[in-house]
Design a protein around this motif. Structure first.
Motif, PDB file in Angstrom:
ATOM      1  N   SER A 177       0.825  -1.217   0.000  1.00 30.89           N
ATOM      2  CA  SER A 177       0.000   0.000   0.000  1.00 30.89           C
ATOM      3  C   SER A 177       0.855   1.261   0.000  1.00 30.89           C
ATOM      4  N   ASP A 178       2.029   1.211   0.654  1.00 28.31           N
ATOM      5  CA  ASP A 178       2.934   2.355   0.604  1.00 28.31           C
ATOM      6  C   ASP A 178       3.472   2.555  -0.804  1.00 28.31           C
ATOM      7  N   TYR A 179       3.756   1.463  -1.487  1.00 21.09           N
ATOM      8  CA  TYR A 179       4.268   1.588  -2.849  1.00 21.09           C
ATOM      9  C   TYR A 179       3.233   2.237  -3.768  1.00 21.09           C
ATOM     10  N   ILE A 180       1.978   1.863  -3.608  1.00 22.29           N
ATOM     11  CA  ILE A 180       0.933   2.472  -4.433  1.00 22.29           C
ATOM     12  C   ILE A 180       0.871   3.973  -4.173  1.00 22.29           C
ATOM     13  N   LYS A 181       0.982   4.379  -2.916  1.00 23.99           N
ATOM     14  CA  LYS A 181       1.040   5.817  -2.620  1.00 23.99           C
ATOM     15  C   LYS A 181       2.236   6.461  -3.326  1.00 23.99           C
ATOM     16  N   PHE A 182       3.367   5.803  -3.251  1.00 24.14           N
ATOM     17  CA  PHE A 182       4.610   6.321  -3.816  1.00 24.14           C
ATOM     18  C   PHE A 182       4.476   6.570  -5.312  1.00 24.14           C
ATOM     19  N   VAL A 183       4.020   5.561  -6.052  1.00 23.33           N
ATOM     20  CA  VAL A 183       3.944   5.723  -7.506  1.00 23.33           C
ATOM     21  C   VAL A 183       2.733   6.559  -7.934  1.00 23.33           C
ATOM     22  N   SER A 184       1.769   6.730  -7.039  1.00 20.17           N
ATOM     23  CA  SER A 184       0.628   7.596  -7.357  1.00 20.17           C
ATOM     24  C   SER A 184       1.023   9.069  -7.337  1.00 20.17           C
ATOM     25  N   ASN A 185       2.098   9.381  -6.638  1.00 22.73           N
ATOM     26  CA  ASN A 185       2.594  10.764  -6.578  1.00 22.73           C
ATOM     27  C   ASN A 185       4.114  10.718  -6.615  1.00 22.73           C
ATOM     28  N   LEU A 186       4.650  10.143  -7.683  1.00 22.15           N
ATOM     29  CA  LEU A 186       6.085   9.869  -7.749  1.00 22.15           C
ATOM     30  C   LEU A 186       6.920  11.138  -7.639  1.00 22.15           C
ATOM     31  N   HIS A 187       6.578  12.152  -8.397  1.00 23.80           N
ATOM     32  CA  HIS A 187       7.337  13.408  -8.320  1.00 23.80           C
ATOM     33  C   HIS A 187       7.299  13.976  -6.902  1.00 23.80           C
ATOM     34  N   GLY A 188       6.128  13.980  -6.305  1.00 26.64           N
ATOM     35  CA  GLY A 188       5.982  14.555  -4.971  1.00 26.64           C
ATOM     36  C   GLY A 188       6.816  13.832  -3.925  1.00 26.64           C
ATOM     37  N   TYR A 189       6.792  12.510  -3.942  1.00 26.48           N
ATOM     38  CA  TYR A 189       7.565  11.765  -2.942  1.00 26.48           C
ATOM     39  C   TYR A 189       9.063  11.838  -3.214  1.00 26.48           C
ATOM     40  N   ILE A 190       9.469  11.787  -4.479  1.00 25.73           N
ATOM     41  CA  ILE A 190      10.894  11.868  -4.810  1.00 25.73           C
ATOM     42  C   ILE A 190      11.504  13.177  -4.320  1.00 25.73           C
ATOM     43  N   GLU A 191      10.698  14.234  -4.320  1.00 30.25           N
ATOM     44  CA  GLU A 191      11.217  15.539  -3.905  1.00 30.25           C
ATOM     45  C   GLU A 191      11.328  15.691  -2.390  1.00 30.25           C
ATOM     46  N   LYS A 192      10.749  14.772  -1.635  1.00 28.08           N
ATOM     47  CA  LYS A 192      10.820  14.841  -0.169  1.00 28.08           C
ATOM     48  C   LYS A 192      12.198  14.407   0.323  1.00 28.08           C
ATOM     49  N   ASP A 226      11.250  10.557 -18.849  1.00 25.00           N
ATOM     50  CA  ASP A 226      10.627  10.310 -20.154  1.00 25.00           C
ATOM     51  C   ASP A 226      10.574   8.828 -20.505  1.00 25.00           C
ATOM     52  N   ARG A 227      11.359   8.026 -19.819  1.00 28.48           N
ATOM     53  CA  ARG A 227      11.391   6.589 -20.098  1.00 28.48           C
ATOM     54  C   ARG A 227      11.296   5.826 -18.781  1.00 28.48           C
ATOM     55  N   LEU A 228      10.068   5.720 -18.289  1.00 26.39           N
ATOM     56  CA  LEU A 228       9.809   5.062 -17.015  1.00 26.39           C
ATOM     57  C   LEU A 228       9.135   3.714 -17.243  1.00 26.39           C
ATOM     58  N   LEU A 229       9.562   2.728 -16.468  1.00 24.72           N
ATOM     59  CA  LEU A 229       8.843   1.460 -16.367  1.00 24.72           C
ATOM     60  C   LEU A 229       8.473   1.286 -14.895  1.00 24.72           C
ATOM     61  N   ILE A 230       7.187   1.175 -14.601  1.00 25.41           N
ATOM     62  CA  ILE A 230       6.704   1.029 -13.228  1.00 25.41           C
ATOM     63  C   ILE A 230       6.343  -0.437 -13.005  1.00 25.41           C
ATOM     64  N   LYS A 231       7.002  -1.063 -12.069  1.00 18.59           N
ATOM     65  CA  LYS A 231       6.790  -2.491 -11.815  1.00 18.59           C
ATOM     66  C   LYS A 231       6.264  -2.718 -10.399  1.00 18.59           C
ATOM     67  N   PHE A 232       5.322  -3.658 -10.276  1.00 17.34           N
ATOM     68  CA  PHE A 232       4.697  -4.004  -8.995  1.00 17.34           C
ATOM     69  C   PHE A 232       4.553  -5.518  -8.975  1.00 17.34           C
ATOM     70  N   ASN A 233       4.398  -6.096  -7.790  1.00 15.60           N
ATOM     71  CA  ASN A 233       4.078  -7.517  -7.709  1.00 15.60           C
ATOM     72  C   ASN A 233       3.180  -7.766  -6.501  1.00 15.60           C
ATOM     73  N   ASP A 234       2.865  -9.045  -6.262  1.00 19.21           N
ATOM     74  CA  ASP A 234       1.876  -9.374  -5.233  1.00 19.21           C
ATOM     75  C   ASP A 234       2.487  -9.659  -3.864  1.00 19.21           C
ATOM     76  N   LYS A 243      -7.407  -4.425  -4.051  1.00 22.16           N
ATOM     77  CA  LYS A 243      -7.508  -2.966  -4.201  1.00 22.16           C
ATOM     78  C   LYS A 243      -6.174  -2.383  -4.662  1.00 22.16           C
ATOM     79  N   ASP A 244      -5.066  -2.846  -4.082  1.00 25.08           N
ATOM     80  CA  ASP A 244      -3.755  -2.355  -4.507  1.00 25.08           C
ATOM     81  C   ASP A 244      -3.536  -2.625  -5.989  1.00 25.08           C
ATOM     82  N   LEU A 245      -3.880  -3.838  -6.425  1.00 27.66           N
ATOM     83  CA  LEU A 245      -3.698  -4.180  -7.834  1.00 27.66           C
ATOM     84  C   LEU A 245      -4.566  -3.302  -8.729  1.00 27.66           C
ATOM     85  N   ASN A 246      -5.824  -3.131  -8.375  1.00 27.27           N
ATOM     86  CA  ASN A 246      -6.700  -2.277  -9.180  1.00 27.27           C
ATOM     87  C   ASN A 246      -6.214  -0.834  -9.205  1.00 27.27           C
TER      88      ASN A 246
END
Length: 219
Positions: free
Chosen positions: A64-79, A141-149, A156-159
């Motif tokens: 669930s933390d990862y989903i938050k992270f990639v949902s606002n990648l720029h925002g978290y990276i800047e922290k 410009d060339r991002l691959l976002i990877k997740f697993n179970d 919900k995380d997967l969706n």
């Protein structure tokens, strides 16, 4: 005594490194960033003998933390990355952490309200230095976002992951998810059976499940 998974990982590391230059010749693009919820991104860079162009190397997130992270990648990276003690982790009582015999031996970082477990780092200084250096290498410009179970992943995380507006993303699983039919979900058979996919079964080169060279060349 080494585990079956441990032996597989050692063998696969040998194969990753031995044939890395041969695999690299199949790529027409080598400047890309893999954002991953576990160590897979780092393993993939090694598999093609490429510099690690992502901060998410040698570490893992709870799902669930990862989903938050990639949902606002720029925002978290800047922290600013800060560190906490193991006893301060909000995940310390979770099933995944309780079963981790090495919990407490590696640094735990925080970006705002999410935690990052720096599994393959010896101390906070190393984790911070490599995180900051690799953040600067991100190719937005060339991002691959990877997740697993792994690590508590829910339907919900997967969706939520599948709804993220990234052009290039992939999800590895060893399970069948109800009402999920999506070509970004890669179902992988593994032995022995496990409630989530094990690291040694995530593809580090092209196989019957995924043509990784085609994927990377399309970024």
């Amino acid at each position: 005594m080494p585990t079956y998974e441990g032996l597989r990982l050692k063998l696969l590391k040998f194969k990753r490194l031995k044939f890395a230059n041969r695999r690299r010749k199949k790529l027409n693009k080598t400047d890309f960033t893999i954002i991953s919820n576990n160590c897979w991104g780092g393993m993939l860079y090694e598999s093609y003998n490429l510099p690690k162009q992502s901060p998410t190397v040698g570490l893992y997130f709870m799902a669930s933390d990862y989903i938050k992270f990639v949902s606002n990648l720029h925002g978290y990276i800047e922290k600013d990355l800060k560190f906490i003690q193991p006893g301060e982790s909000k995940w310390k009582d979770s099933e995944q952490i309780k079963n981790d015999v090495h919990f407490g031996e590696y640094p735990i970082g925080k970006l705002g309200d999410i935690e990052i477990f720096f599994l393959h780092y010896k101390d906070e200084e190393e984790a911070l230095a490599k995180w900051q250096r690799r953040v600067k290498r991100i190719n937005w410009d060339r991002l691959l976002i990877k997740f697993n179970d792994q690590n508590g992943c829910t339907l919900k995380d997967l969706n939520d992951f599948l709804s993220l507006p990234y052009k290039n993303k992939v999800f590895f699983t060893s399970n069948k998810w109800p009402n999920i039919t999506n070509d970004r979900v890669i179902k992988i058979s593994q032995f022995p059976k496990h409630k989530s996919i094990m690291a040694s079964y995530e593809p580090f080169g092209s196989n019957k499940y995924l043509n990784i060279e085609n994927l990377l060349n399309s970024l």
